[in-house]
Design a protein around this motif. Structure first.
Motif, PDB file in Angstrom:
ATOM      1  N   PHE A   1       9.713   9.520  -0.384  1.00 42.30           N
ATOM      2  CA  PHE A   1       8.741   8.974  -1.700  1.00 42.30           C
ATOM      3  C   PHE A   1      10.107   8.241  -2.914  1.00 42.30           C
ATOM      4  O   PHE A   1      11.693   8.153  -2.386  1.00 42.30           O
ATOM      5  CB  PHE A   1       8.458  10.320  -2.562  1.00 42.30           C
ATOM      6  N   LEU A   2       9.381   7.573  -3.352  1.00 38.04           N
ATOM      7  CA  LEU A   2      10.231   6.430  -3.742  1.00 38.04           C
ATOM      8  C   LEU A   2      10.675   7.857  -5.162  1.00 38.04           C
ATOM      9  O   LEU A   2      10.028   8.152  -5.420  1.00 38.04           O
ATOM     10  CB  LEU A   2       8.775   5.519  -4.615  1.00 38.04           C
ATOM     11  N   PRO A   3      11.776   6.655  -5.532  1.00 39.16           N
ATOM     12  CA  PRO A   3      12.003   7.583  -6.735  1.00 39.16           C
ATOM     13  C   PRO A   3      11.260   7.985  -8.758  1.00 39.16           C
ATOM     14  O   PRO A   3       9.977   7.261  -8.328  1.00 39.16           O
ATOM     15  CB  PRO A   3      13.577   6.930  -7.342  1.00 39.16           C
ATOM     16  N   GLY A   4      11.213   9.223  -8.975  1.00 43.81           N
ATOM     17  CA  GLY A   4      10.410   9.851 -10.013  1.00 43.81           C
ATOM     18  C   GLY A   4       8.371   9.020  -8.886  1.00 43.81           C
ATOM     19  O   GLY A   4       8.109  10.234  -9.731  1.00 43.81           O
ATOM     20  N   CYS A   5       8.628   9.284  -7.901  1.00 41.62           N
ATOM     21  CA  CYS A   5       7.007   8.831  -7.288  1.00 41.62           C
ATOM     22  C   CYS A   5       6.324  10.773  -7.411  1.00 41.62           C
ATOM     23  O   CYS A   5       4.966  10.846  -6.943  1.00 41.62           O
ATOM     24  CB  CYS A   5       6.541   8.048  -6.228  1.00 41.62           C
ATOM     25  N   GLN A   6       7.478  11.559  -7.210  1.00 45.65           N
ATOM     26  CA  GLN A   6       6.634  12.560  -6.565  1.00 45.65           C
ATOM     27  C   GLN A   6       6.034  13.284  -8.282  1.00 45.65           C
ATOM     28  O   GLN A   6       5.493  14.461  -7.573  1.00 45.65           O
ATOM     29  CB  GLN A   6       7.647  13.864  -6.208  1.00 45.65           C
ATOM     30  N   HIS A   7       6.905  13.497  -9.198  1.00 44.99           N
ATOM     31  CA  HIS A   7       6.579  13.738 -10.304  1.00 44.99           C
ATOM     32  C   HIS A   7       4.436  13.831 -10.195  1.00 44.99           C
ATOM     33  O   HIS A   7       4.063  14.199 -10.111  1.00 44.99           O
ATOM     34  CB  HIS A   7       7.010  13.276 -11.404  1.00 44.99           C
ATOM     35  N   HIS A   8       4.018  12.639  -9.866  1.00 42.56           N
ATOM     36  CA  HIS A   8       2.443  12.606  -9.667  1.00 42.56           C
ATOM     37  C   HIS A   8       2.099  13.653  -9.154  1.00 42.56           C
ATOM     38  O   HIS A   8       1.240  13.949  -9.291  1.00 42.56           O
ATOM     39  CB  HIS A   8       2.279  11.041  -9.005  1.00 42.56           C
TER      40      HIS A   8
ATOM     41  N   ASP B   1       0.789  -1.173  -0.134  1.00 43.22           N
ATOM     42  CA  ASP B   1       0.268  -0.229   0.482  1.00 43.22           C
ATOM     43  C   ASP B   1       1.110   1.305  -0.041  1.00 43.22           C
ATOM     44  O   ASP B   1       0.553   2.569  -0.910  1.00 43.22           O
ATOM     45  CB  ASP B   1      -0.807  -0.059   1.531  1.00 43.22           C
ATOM     46  N   THR B   2       2.096   1.589   0.613  1.00 46.66           N
ATOM     47  CA  THR B   2       3.063   2.371   1.102  1.00 46.66           C
ATOM     48  C   THR B   2       3.496   2.552  -1.036  1.00 46.66           C
ATOM     49  O   THR B   2       3.261   3.918  -1.224  1.00 46.66           O
ATOM     50  CB  THR B   2       4.207   2.503   1.761  1.00 46.66           C
ATOM     51  N   GLN B   3       3.342   1.373  -1.267  1.00 46.82           N
ATOM     52  CA  GLN B   3       4.320   1.580  -2.816  1.00 46.82           C
ATOM     53  C   GLN B   3       3.187   1.995  -3.781  1.00 46.82           C
ATOM     54  O   GLN B   3       3.514   3.096  -4.335  1.00 46.82           O
ATOM     55  CB  GLN B   3       5.006   0.013  -2.922  1.00 46.82           C
ATOM     56  N   SER B   4       1.958   1.262  -3.951  1.00 45.10           N
ATOM     57  CA  SER B   4       0.886   2.243  -4.568  1.00 45.10           C
ATOM     58  C   SER B   4       0.634   3.167  -4.582  1.00 45.10           C
ATOM     59  O   SER B   4       0.449   4.652  -5.527  1.00 45.10           O
ATOM     60  CB  SER B   4      -0.879   1.394  -3.827  1.00 45.10           C
ATOM     61  N   ALA B   5       0.925   4.441  -3.353  1.00 44.36           N
ATOM     62  CA  ALA B   5       1.081   5.387  -2.991  1.00 44.36           C
ATOM     63  C   ALA B   5       2.146   6.474  -3.186  1.00 44.36           C
ATOM     64  O   ALA B   5       2.706   7.884  -2.778  1.00 44.36           O
ATOM     65  CB  ALA B   5       0.859   5.809  -1.816  1.00 44.36           C
ATOM     66  N   GLY B   6       3.481   5.779  -4.126  1.00 41.43           N
ATOM     67  CA  GLY B   6       4.446   5.821  -4.104  1.00 41.43           C
ATOM     68  C   GLY B   6       5.823   6.597  -3.342  1.00 41.43           C
ATOM     69  O   GLY B   6       6.612   7.195  -3.267  1.00 41.43           O
ATOM     70  N   LEU B   7       4.787   5.648  -1.947  1.00 35.60           N
ATOM     71  CA  LEU B   7       6.423   6.066  -1.111  1.00 35.60           C
ATOM     72  C   LEU B   7       6.784   4.516  -0.359  1.00 35.60           C
ATOM     73  O   LEU B   7       6.658   3.392  -1.389  1.00 35.60           O
ATOM     74  CB  LEU B   7       5.221   6.200   0.394  1.00 35.60           C
ATOM     75  N   GLN B   8       8.542   4.820   0.172  1.00 29.41           N
ATOM     76  CA  GLN B   8       9.305   4.189   0.848  1.00 29.41           C
ATOM     77  C   GLN B   8       8.498   2.141   1.651  1.00 29.41           C
ATOM     78  O   GLN B   8       7.312   3.448   2.704  1.00 29.41           O
ATOM     79  CB  GLN B   8      10.146   4.306   1.259  1.00 29.41           C
ATOM     80  N   PRO B   9       8.335   1.444   2.550  1.00 28.72           N
ATOM     81  CA  PRO B   9       7.888   1.124   3.151  1.00 28.72           C
ATOM     82  C   PRO B   9       7.868   1.429   4.611  1.00 28.72           C
ATOM     83  O   PRO B   9       9.339   2.114   4.488  1.00 28.72           O
ATOM     84  CB  PRO B   9       8.864  -0.572   2.625  1.00 28.72           C
TER      85      PRO B   9
END
Ligand SMILES: O=C(O)CCC(=O)C(=O)O
Ligand SMILES: [Fe+2]
Length: 374
Positions: free
Chosen positions: A91-98, A61-69
């Protein structure tokens, strides 16, 4: 005869606010706490690791929202500020873009409300993104006066729309809260121990290098036992975290791209302000974390993160060149709570709340918004 208005005595908060807002000469920033450089400046305040609820949200679920565990988040608390949690870019790499794209392309659209609606027709404020793209693309070569509509955006309200005049929310002034931002917020709140947090209202603030946000407390929400979440993207800001009383000396700290702040407990009612936007620490046009792309194995199809196309990201990059975006998310009502039937009825459900009006930087109770210095 007109009664002269006495200017409020300059207090420690106002003094620091003015100091950091100042352009010429720029204030010395070595006294500003940087959670990414605790080995250098950790003595500015007593910082300790914050305990998170690691099993509250699954890694999926964290990954789905673009977050690290959650187990990988660097989360901190501050001695003397119970309930305050600072999460250094989880945030996971590239996921702040969203989230940047949503703040520029989607969230300013109707039925959400923005500052431009106050003096423009709905036709003029429709498709700010489409109307600004070309101008943003030629940003480097144009004059300052020709700011695009997106660059004139100062705030957008989501969910229960904050009324800047009455400083209240109401049941009949509401639009659906974006489901992606609700999921992100609810995961972050759960990790901080608030598993029943409901994202009901959002205020998005759009800043440029000449913008600031005055001293205030966020206390219009009726359930102050729930946290206020704050997400930052783009260039960095100096954030001043004050006390329960407006005049107390604030603690200055940096908020960089991707950083999240959670204000709960006593800290939910602390005065705070953003006197200045500063270039990201890398000294580049864009913070390093925003130059990263989504990893190849990111499960795009099963995520709430919608990949940002290259052309959309180009527009975001042009916008972010001299900007910062902040999203604050709040729960307005407690479980089973309704709005008061009489406008002045006190319904605040937290005993720390005194129900005084939100104050601006002059302490006059005027509307409080991001402002640009002239
Ligand atoms: O921009 C920020 O970091 C703070 C925003 C804020 O305090 C607010 O929207 O109430
Ligand atoms: Fe605030």
């Amino acid at each position: 005869m007109a009664v002269p208005v006495l200017s409020p005595v300059e207090d420690a908060f106002r003094r620091l606010f003015k100091l950091y807002r100042r352009k010429q000469p720029l204030a010395e920033l070595s006294g500003v706490l940087d959670f990414n450089r605790l080995e250098v400046n950790g003595s500015i305040a007593k910082v300790h690791p914050a305990k998170l609820n690691q099993s509250s949200v699954s890694d999926q679920d964290t990954q789905s929202a673009g977050l690290q565990p959650i187990s990988k988040w660097k989360a901190y608390g501050l001695e003397g500020y119970p309930g305050f949690v600072f999460i250094s870019n989880p945030f996971l790499p590239g996921c702040q873009h969203h989230w940047v794209k949503q703040c520029l392309k989607l969230y300013p659209q109707k039925p959400n409300i923005c500052n431009l609606d106050m003096h423009m027709t709905s036709e003029e404020t429709s498709d700010l993104w489409g109307k600004s793209r070309e101008q943003l693309r030629h940003k480097g070569s144009r004059k300052r006066e020709s700011r695009s509509l997106l660059e004139k955006l100062r705030w957008v309200t989501l969910g229960y729309h904050y009324n800047w005049d009455t400083k209240r929310y109401s049941s009949d002034h509401r639009s659906p809260f974006p489901t992606d931002l609700a999921a992100l917020s609810e995961h972050v709140a759960a990790a901080c121990g608030f598993s029943n947090f409901k994202a009901e209202a959002g205020i998005l603030n759009y800043y440029h290098f000449d913008s600031s946000l005055g001293i205030h407390v966020d206390e219009s929400e009726l359930d102050l036992s729930q946290p206020l979440l704050s997400f930052s993207f783009g260039h960095s800001s100096i954030f001043l975290l004050g006390g329960l009383k407006r005049e107390e000396t604030p603690l200055p700290m940096f908020m960089h791209s991707g950083d999240i702040m959670v204000m709960s407990g006593i800290s939910r009612l602390l005065h705070h302000a953003v006197p200045r936007i500063v270039p990201c620490p890398e000294g580049m046009a864009l913070p390093y974390c925003l130059t990263l792309s989504v990893s190849e194995d990111f499960p795009i199809g099963s995520s709430i993160i919608d990949p940002c196309s290259e052309v959309d990201w180009e527009t975001c990059v042009a916008y972010l060149h001299d900007s910062r975006i902040n999203m604050t998310v709040r729960q307005v009502l407690g479980a089973g709570q309704t709005f008061p039937t009489q406008p002045n009825q006190e319904t605040c459900t937290w005993k720390g709340c005194e129900g005084s009006p939100q104050q601006d930087s002059e302490g006059t109770g005027k509307r409080l918004k991001v402002t640009d210095s002239s």
